[in-house]
Design a protein around this motif. Structure first.
Motif, short mmCIF file in Angstrom:
data_model
loop_
_atom_site.label_atom_id
_atom_site.label_comp_id
_atom_site.label_asym_id
_atom_site.label_seq_id
_atom_site.Cartn_x
_atom_site.Cartn_y
_atom_site.Cartn_z
N GLU A 204 0.84 -1.21 0.00
CA GLU A 204 0.00 0.00 0.00
C GLU A 204 0.87 1.26 0.00
OE1 GLU A 204 -1.95 -2.38 3.44
OE2 GLU A 204 -0.08 -2.55 2.32
N ALA A 205 1.99 1.20 0.74
CA ALA A 205 2.91 2.34 0.79
C ALA A 205 3.50 2.60 -0.59
CB ALA A 205 4.02 2.07 1.81
N GLY A 206 3.81 1.52 -1.31
CA GLY A 206 4.34 1.68 -2.67
C GLY A 206 3.36 2.38 -3.58
N ASP A 207 2.08 2.05 -3.44
CA ASP A 207 1.05 2.68 -4.27
C ASP A 207 0.98 4.18 -4.00
OD1 ASP A 207 0.46 0.18 -5.30
OD2 ASP A 207 -1.23 -0.16 -3.93
N VAL A 208 1.01 4.56 -2.73
CA VAL A 208 0.91 5.98 -2.36
C VAL A 208 2.15 6.73 -2.82
CG1 VAL A 208 0.66 7.61 -0.45
CG2 VAL A 208 -0.55 5.43 -0.37
N LEU A 209 3.32 6.14 -2.63
CA LEU A 209 4.56 6.79 -3.07
C LEU A 209 4.62 6.93 -4.59
CD1 LEU A 209 6.99 4.93 -0.65
CD2 LEU A 209 6.67 7.41 -0.72
N ARG A 210 4.14 5.93 -5.29
CA ARG A 210 4.13 5.97 -6.75
C ARG A 210 3.25 7.13 -7.23
NH1 ARG A 210 3.08 0.90 -7.03
NH2 ARG A 210 5.16 -0.01 -7.13
N GLU A 211 2.12 7.31 -6.58
CA GLU A 211 1.23 8.42 -6.93
C GLU A 211 1.88 9.77 -6.63
OE1 GLU A 211 -3.26 10.07 -5.82
OE2 GLU A 211 -2.61 8.09 -5.12
N ALA A 212 2.55 9.86 -5.47
CA ALA A 212 3.20 11.12 -5.09
C ALA A 212 4.34 11.47 -6.03
CB ALA A 212 3.71 11.03 -3.65
N ALA A 213 4.97 10.44 -6.61
CA ALA A 213 6.13 10.65 -7.50
C ALA A 213 5.74 10.69 -8.97
CB ALA A 213 7.15 9.54 -7.27
N ALA A 214 4.45 10.78 -9.28
CA ALA A 214 4.00 10.79 -10.67
C ALA A 214 4.71 11.87 -11.47
CB ALA A 214 2.49 11.01 -10.71
N GLY A 215 5.28 11.49 -12.60
CA GLY A 215 6.00 12.43 -13.45
C GLY A 215 7.47 12.56 -13.12
N TYR A 216 7.90 11.98 -11.99
CA TYR A 216 9.32 12.00 -11.59
C TYR A 216 9.92 10.67 -12.04
CZ TYR A 216 13.24 12.94 -8.33
OH TYR A 216 14.47 13.18 -7.76
N ASP A 217 10.42 10.65 -13.26
CA ASP A 217 10.74 9.39 -13.94
C ASP A 217 11.94 8.65 -13.36
OD1 ASP A 217 8.63 9.85 -15.64
OD2 ASP A 217 9.86 10.83 -17.17
#
Length: 437
Positions: free
Chosen positions: A207-220
């Motif tokens: 679940e933490a990975g999902d939230v972090l992935r969303e927060a990092a959207a566009g940071y390739d």
């Protein structure tokens, strides 16, 4: 014939279910706060206030001494009522005792902080804020974040692989402060301009990975690495190898293979120091274990005595036999509830008598399990034997100083030999011998 292969880890029970889904609760500080002048690896800070001094949240209480050291700040407003030596987790340390006035009046933020901080100023703001590694190692973070002339750092690794049983403080920090963590990464990327950023998490915390992935959207540059839930998955050298395939040489540092590794909470603290101008005065800590009525993840002001957190968690449903600063693998036993929460306090674990019932030690049965589970390929039983017969030079030759003190060997040993304790003592003796030369 089936040969044993090296596992480089063990699979203890996670024991995280009671706090895994509990949001972080912010709590007030008690009337009396305790600030050890050493909450970090390196030289203790030097007290720069006197008894009777008035302080605010963020007032500098202790100033870092030397290159590897860290500032200590007040986490409450009030009055310094005593400066005395007390026994804390790291030994007998000079402590400042502050009477909390309950107002939480704050010092102004650092004027240099903000969105336009130059890369050269970032390590200085981190040092000023007193940030030390929040995963438990407490190495002064500014030292890691200074560019070296000797080689290029091309990879940042965030350690979210919370492998120690019971702890969920990193997990909740990733879920609830993902945006601040990612902004902290951007700050450090601005210093090193790396090629890649990995965030290592275990497969019981997706679940933490999902939230972090969303927060990092566009940071390739960022990639979430979901790793097997195995102890010690979160050890620095293990994490580097599992994320990048690189191996840190014996006696080496992550920088030797182009990497910086820091805990996810440390990156949040970096964001708060560099962007908001705030010193390190609080952290998320899990208070847990079978004896606790209502285990919680708490946002605790550094300096809060552990005793004051027990009532917040509903007290005890049965008397604990053992209290650990940390968890059952690497945690240190606490004998006094007045010991405060410090910069590296990820969790406090309370255990029942049944959970710590110790079996009697017997002779080594030569099962080789301690070798199989050692994540850094040592021979723990041989180092332990060398220490017990007083051969410190042999213990050093066997690589005692490379031990990461994960505790796997003691955990797995069917003979109940105190392998980790002996290796720790041998490391202390090796250091003492070198100082004497």
């Amino acid at each position: 014939m089936r040969l044993k292969t090296k596992r480089k880890g063990i699979y203890p029970k996670h024991n995280k279910s009671r706090t895994h889904n509990k949001p972080i609760e912010r709590i007030d500080a008690p009337a009396i706060m305790v600030y050890p002048m050493s909450m970090h690896i390196g030289a203790p800070a030097k007290p720069i206030v006197e008894v009777g001094s008035t302080v605010k949240v963020g007032t500098l209480l202790g100033e870092a001494q030397g290159f590897i050291s860290a500032n200590i700040h007040s986490s409450v407003s009030g009055e310094v009522i005593s400066i005395e030596d007390r026994e804390v987790i790291s030994g007998v340390i000079t402590c400042l005792i502050v009477k909390n006035d309950g107002q939480y009046t704050e010092e102004p933020p650092y004027p240099e902080a903000g969105e336009d901080v130059t890369p050269e100023l970032v390590p200085e703001l981190i040092r000023r804020a007193g940030i030390a590694g929040m995963g438990g190692a407490t190495f002064p973070t500014d030292v890691k974040m200074r560019p070296s002339k000797d080689g290029k750092i091309d990879t940042i690794i965030l350690n979210g692989a919370e492998c120690e049983p019971y702890s969920t403080s990193d997990f909740r920090t990733m879920v609830e402060y993902a945006g601040e963590i990612i902004e902290g990464v951007r700050v450090i990327d601005g210093v090193f301009n790396v090629d890649k950023v990995y965030i290592g998490i275990e497969d019981n915390a997706t679940e933490a990975g999902d939230v972090l992935r969303e927060a990092a959207a566009g940071y390739d540059k960022i990639e979430i690495k979901v790793l097997e839930s195995k102890y010690p998955q979160g050890s620095e050298k293990q994490l580097i190898e599992n994320c990048t395939g690189r191996q840190v040489p014996s006696g080496g540092l992550p920088a030797d293979v182009g990497c910086i590794v820091s805990n996810v909470g440390t990156f949040q603290a970096i964001y708060r120091a560099v962007r908001l101008g705030k010193p390190m005065v609080e952290r998320v800590t899990t208070i847990t274990g079978t004896p606790i009525v209502d285990p919680k993840n708490l946002l605790v002001r550094i300096g809060t005595p552990i005793d004051d957190l027990i009532d917040i968690c509903g007290g005890f449903q049965e008397a604990p036999r053992k209290v650990l600063h940390g968890g059952p693998m690497m945690g240190k036993t606490i004998k006094d509830g007045s010991i405060p929460i410090s910069k590296g306090t990820t969790h406090i674990t309370f255990l029942t008598a049944a959970e710590v019932d110790e079996e009697e030690r017997i002779d080594c049965i030569r099962c080789s399990e301690c070798l199989n589970v050692c994540p850094v390929s040592l021979q723990p039983i041989l180092i332990s034997n060398a220490y017990e017969r007083g051969d410190i030079e042999k213990a050093e030759q066997l690589g005692a100083m490379d031990c990461i003190e994960c505790g796997n060997c003691s955990f797995i040993c069917p003979s109940k030999i105190p392998l980790l304790d002996n290796i720790r003592k041998s490391k202390t003796a090796i250091k003492q011998n070198k100082k004497a030369v």
